[in-house]
Scaffold this motif. Structure first.
Motif, PDB file in Angstrom:
ATOM      1  N   THR A  17       0.848  -1.193   0.000  1.00  0.00           N
ATOM      2  CA  THR A  17       0.000   0.000   0.000  1.00  0.00           C
ATOM      3  C   THR A  17       0.881   1.239   0.000  1.00  0.00           C
ATOM      4  OG1 THR A  17      -0.045   0.187   2.415  1.00  0.00           O
ATOM      5  CG2 THR A  17      -1.771  -1.188   1.386  1.00  0.00           C
ATOM      6  N   SER A  92      -5.352  -0.261   4.433  1.00  0.00           N
ATOM      7  CA  SER A  92      -5.432  -0.459   2.991  1.00  0.00           C
ATOM      8  C   SER A  92      -5.366   0.908   2.304  1.00  0.00           C
ATOM      9  CB  SER A  92      -6.724  -1.187   2.615  1.00  0.00           C
ATOM     10  OG  SER A  92      -7.851  -0.398   2.947  1.00  0.00           O
ATOM     11  N   ASP A  94      -7.462   2.450   0.595  1.00  0.00           N
ATOM     12  CA  ASP A  94      -8.689   3.257   0.629  1.00  0.00           C
ATOM     13  C   ASP A  94      -9.125   3.612   2.052  1.00  0.00           C
ATOM     14  OD1 ASP A  94      -9.542   0.729   1.379  1.00  0.00           O
ATOM     15  OD2 ASP A  94     -11.385   0.811   0.209  1.00  0.00           O
ATOM     16  N   GLU A  95      -8.225   3.470   3.024  1.00  0.00           N
ATOM     17  CA  GLU A  95      -8.535   3.838   4.404  1.00  0.00           C
ATOM     18  C   GLU A  95      -7.690   5.028   4.835  1.00  0.00           C
ATOM     19  OE1 GLU A  95      -9.674  -0.066   6.905  1.00  0.00           O
ATOM     20  OE2 GLU A  95      -7.641  -0.100   6.063  1.00  0.00           O
ATOM     21  N   SER A 126     -13.853  -2.489  11.632  1.00  0.00           N
ATOM     22  CA  SER A 126     -14.187  -1.697  10.448  1.00  0.00           C
ATOM     23  C   SER A 126     -14.169  -0.196  10.727  1.00  0.00           C
ATOM     24  CB  SER A 126     -15.560  -2.099   9.905  1.00  0.00           C
ATOM     25  OG  SER A 126     -16.555  -1.875  10.885  1.00  0.00           O
ATOM     26  N   SER A 127     -14.259   0.201  12.008  1.00  0.00           N
ATOM     27  CA  SER A 127     -14.313   1.630  12.306  1.00  0.00           C
ATOM     28  C   SER A 127     -13.236   2.131  13.269  1.00  0.00           C
ATOM     29  CB  SER A 127     -15.689   1.994  12.869  1.00  0.00           C
ATOM     30  OG  SER A 127     -15.940   1.255  14.053  1.00  0.00           O
ATOM     31  N   LEU A 152     -11.332   4.993  11.818  1.00  0.00           N
ATOM     32  CA  LEU A 152     -11.054   4.670  10.415  1.00  0.00           C
ATOM     33  C   LEU A 152     -12.190   5.150   9.545  1.00  0.00           C
ATOM     34  CD1 LEU A 152      -9.789   0.987  10.773  1.00  0.00           C
ATOM     35  CD2 LEU A 152      -8.434   3.077  10.596  1.00  0.00           C
ATOM     36  N   ARG A 153     -11.828   5.546   8.338  1.00  0.00           N
ATOM     37  CA  ARG A 153     -12.851   5.933   7.371  1.00  0.00           C
ATOM     38  C   ARG A 153     -12.367   5.546   5.993  1.00  0.00           C
ATOM     39  NH1 ARG A 153     -13.575  10.859   4.386  1.00  0.00           N
ATOM     40  NH2 ARG A 153     -11.841  12.104   5.086  1.00  0.00           N
ATOM     41  N   ARG A 154     -13.292   5.127   5.181  1.00  0.00           N
ATOM     42  CA  ARG A 154     -12.983   4.751   3.795  1.00  0.00           C
ATOM     43  C   ARG A 154     -12.996   6.000   2.926  1.00  0.00           C
ATOM     44  NH1 ARG A 154     -11.160  -0.279   3.239  1.00  0.00           N
ATOM     45  NH2 ARG A 154     -12.267  -1.722   4.543  1.00  0.00           N
ATOM     46  N   SER A 156     -13.700   7.851  -0.536  1.00  0.00           N
ATOM     47  CA  SER A 156     -14.680   7.586  -1.594  1.00  0.00           C
ATOM     48  C   SER A 156     -14.040   7.662  -2.960  1.00  0.00           C
ATOM     49  CB  SER A 156     -15.840   8.555  -1.506  1.00  0.00           C
ATOM     50  OG  SER A 156     -15.392   9.865  -1.276  1.00  0.00           O
TER      51      SER A 156
END
Length: 156
Positions: A17, A92, A94-95, A126-127, A152-154, A156
């Motif tokens: 990554t 990852s 996208d995080e 996940s969060s 954590l946040r994805r 967009s």
């Protein structure tokens, strides 16, 4: 564990990554450090592997209080940086993350260096991502332990 160790796509389901590339650049001396790192005398990173980081910090004498010990609030600055590095090992592409909680337990004062800081990921959902950071004195005794939690946040 080497200076830029990581074991590839199978570990933690993350693979290569941009976060891990940044860590590799930091341990290899190839990364430009942001001004805040210079201003706060934080330094970079010695080594990493998935879920774990280590840095040796020389203890800047300008950060000692009149009694000759590291200013207590500075532990938090170091913990946030090392916890962030540990978190980066499992993110990852996208995080992204933001510090949401930092707790410190002080065991003994830090008056000489170099200080060894070890950070590890203790849980990732996940969060939220939980890390722990140990502050280890030159005589191998633990000076403090921090728990740093990241939201954590994805992207967009």
């Amino acid at each position: 564990m080497g200076t830029t160790s990581h074991s590839g796509a199978s570990d933690a389901g993350v693979g290569d990554t941009h976060w891990r590339q940044r860590l590799t650049d930091l341990t290899g001396g190839k990364a430009l450090l942001p001004p805040v790192v210079h201003r706060l005398s934080l330094g970079a990173l010695a080594e990493w592997e998935p879920g774990f980081v280590r840095k040796k910090w020389p203890l800047d004498p300008e950060l000692l209080n009149p009694e000759g010990f590291l200013f207590g609030g500075y532990y938090g600055v170091l913990a946030d940086q090392v916890g962030t590095f540990a978190a980066m090992t499992v993110l990852s592409n996208d995080e992204m993350m933001r510090t949401t909680s930092l707790e410190l337990d002080y065991f003994r004062p830090i008056g000489d260096g170099p200080l060894l800081l070890e950070g590890r990921v203790s849980n990732k959902s996940s969060s939220l991502l939980h890390t722990e950071v140990d502050f280890i004195l030159p005589d191998s005794r633990k000076a403090a332990r921090a728990r740093v939690v990241f939201a954590l946040r994805r992207l967009s």
